[in-house]
Design an enzyme around this catalytic site. Structure first.
Site, PDB file in Angstrom:
ATOM      1  N   LYS A  54       0.940  -0.643  -0.743  1.00 44.52           N
ATOM      2  CA  LYS A  54       0.296   0.257   0.327  1.00 44.52           C
ATOM      3  C   LYS A  54       0.701   1.509  -0.093  1.00 44.52           C
ATOM      4  CE  LYS A  54      -4.035  -2.642   2.329  1.00 44.52           C
ATOM      5  NZ  LYS A  54      -4.405  -2.564   3.586  1.00 44.52           N
ATOM      6  N   GLN A  98      -4.434  -1.381   9.617  1.00 45.15           N
ATOM      7  CA  GLN A  98      -4.561  -3.155   8.854  1.00 45.15           C
ATOM      8  C   GLN A  98      -5.026  -4.074  10.223  1.00 45.15           C
ATOM      9  OE1 GLN A  98      -3.073  -3.759   5.705  1.00 45.15           O
ATOM     10  NE2 GLN A  98      -3.954  -5.702   6.422  1.00 45.15           N
ATOM     11  N   ASP A 121     -11.811   2.686   3.340  1.00 44.66           N
ATOM     12  CA  ASP A 121     -12.091   0.944   2.954  1.00 44.66           C
ATOM     13  C   ASP A 121     -13.208   0.829   2.780  1.00 44.66           C
ATOM     14  OD1 ASP A 121      -9.723  -0.432   3.205  1.00 44.66           O
ATOM     15  OD2 ASP A 121      -9.563  -0.552   4.718  1.00 44.66           O
TER      16      ASP A 121
END
Ligand code: NAP
Length: 302
Positions: A54, A98, A121
Site C-alpha cells: 500500500k 490494517q 476502505d
C-alpha cells in the site's frame, strides 16, 4: 473459443496512471496532494507485506504516505486517540487500520472511530449506508467490490439487465458487490441473486448468470458445467493450495487457486479473471482511487 482474460494487473496499471496524472494536476492547481495514513499494530508478517504494498503504491501515484507502526502492546484507548489525531489532521484524507488487531483491542470500535469522510476502505456503517442508498450518496465503495465492478465495466461487459449471481454473502465482498450491481446507474442496473451455504440448487442459479461473481474461499467450488456459455466469470477466491519455488527469486511461494475451475471454465465463459492476476491487484488500486476522491470531496471538485 476460449474466454477473454480480464487481467487485473493490466487494468491496475491503467488506473494508477490515471490517478498519477490527476494527482499531478491537483498539485499544480491547488498545491496539495492526497494524504494516506496506514496504521499497523504489531508485526504480523502478512499485515507487514500488505502495508508495504500500500505504501509503495501510494508513493508511486504521488500521495503523501504516512506509515504509522505501533507496538502490539498499544492500548485500545491509545489507538483511539491516534485515530482521533488523524481525523483532525488536515493533510490526511484517508485512514487505514490494517487488520487483524491484537485480541485486547475491539476492532469494530476502532474502525467505527474513523471519520466516515476519511474511511477510504468503505467499511464504516455510515459508508455502508451510503452504498445501500446508492447514486450520489456513495462516497467510498469498498475496495475489492469496487475493483470487481471496474473490471467488468472496463471489459465492456453489459451490466444493464444482466443476470448477476454472486456466490458468497460476506460484508467485504458478497453483500457490497451484490448491492452495487443492483443500483440504478451505469455499470449496474443488473438483476442480482446472492447464493451461500444454505442455498438449494446452487448450480441452477449459477447456470442463469450472465455475470458470475464468486467469493466463497473454496478452491474449485464452481464447476465448468455451472457456467452459462459466454458468461463473464469473476473469480474473487484466493486459496493457498500448496507451495512452489519461484523461478525468479528461488524462494518458496504459495500456489494460489481461485474458487472456479479455471482451465475448464475458460473454454466455456466469454470473459474470465485468472487467479492470481485478476481481482487481486484491484483492491489496493481502488484504495488509491478512494483516497484521491476524499481529497477531491474536500476541495469541492469531486
Ligand atoms: P468469507 O467471509 O469467508 O465468506 C465466504 C462466503 O462464501 C460466505 O457467505 C459463505 O456462505 C459462502 N460460501 C462458502 N462456502 C460455500 C459453499 N460451499 N457454497 C456456497 N457458498 C459458500 O470470505 P470473503 O472474505 O468474502 O472472501 C472470499 C474469498 O475471496 C476468499 O478466498 C478471500 O481470500 C478472497 N478475497 C480476495 C480479495 C482480493 O483479491 N483482493 C479480497 C477479499 C477476499 P455462508 O455465509 O452461508 O457461510
Amino acid at each position: 473459443m476460449p474466454a477473454k482474460l480480464i487481467m487485473g494487473t493490466e487494468v491496475r496499471e491503467k488506473i494508477l496512471e490515471e490517478i498519477t496524472a490527476e494527482v499531478a494536476q491537483i498539485k499544480k492547481k491547488h498545491g496539495v496532494v492526497p494524504g494516506l495514513v496506514t496504521i499497523l499494530v504489531g508485526q504480523n508478517p502478512a499485515s507487514i507485506s500488505y502495508v508495504t504494498l500500500k505504501v509503495q503504491t501510494a508513493h508511486r501515484v504521488g500521495f503523501k504516505e504516512v506509515q504509522d507502526s505501533q507496538s502490539e502492546k498499544i492500548s485500545e484507548k491509545e489507538l483511539l486517540a491516534l485515530i482521533d489525531k488523524y481525523n483532525k489532521d488536515d493533510t490526511i484524507n484517508g485512514i487505514l487500520v490494517q487488520l487483524p488487531l491484537p485480541k485486547h483491542i475491539d476492532e469494530k470500535k476502532v474502525l467505527n472511530a474513523i471519520d466516515p469522510d476519511k474511511d477510504v476502505d468503505g467499511f464504516h456503517p455510515v459508508n455502508v449506508g451510503r452504498l445501500m442508498i446508492g447514486g450520489k450518496e456513495v462516497k467510498y465503495p469498498p475496495c475489492t467490490p469496487a475493483g470487481i465492478q471496474e473490471l467488468i465495466v472496463r471489459s465492456g461487459v453489459e451490466t444493464s439487465g444482466a443476470e448477476v449471481v454472486v456466490v458468497g454473502r460476506s460484508n467485504i465482498v458478497g453483500k457490497p458487490i451484490a448491492n452495487m450491481m443492483l443500483q440504478k446507474g451505469p455499470g449496474a442496473n443488473s438483476t442480482v441473486t446472492v447464493v451461500h451455504t444454505r442455498t438449494k440448487n446452487m448450480d441452477l442459479h449459477c447456470k442463469r448468470a450472465d455475470i458470475l461473481i464468486v467469493a466463497a474461499g473454496v478452491p474449485g467450488l464452481v464447476k465448468p458445467e455451472w457456467i452459462k456459455p459466454g458468461a463473464c466469470v469473476i473469480d474473487v477466491g484466493v486459496n493457498r493450495v500448496g507451495e512452489k519455488v519461484s523461478e525468479k527469486t528461488g524462494k518458496k511461494i504459495a500456489i494460489l487457486k481461485g474458487d472456479v475451475d479455471f482451465d475448464a471454465a475458460k473454454e466455456i465463459a466469454g470473459w474470465i479473471t485468472p487467479v492470481p492476476g485478476g481481482v487481486g491487484p484491484m483492491t489496493i488500486t481502488m484504495l488509491m482511487k478512494n483516497t484521491l476522491k476524499s481529497l477531491k470531496f474536500k476541495l469541492g471538485i469531486a
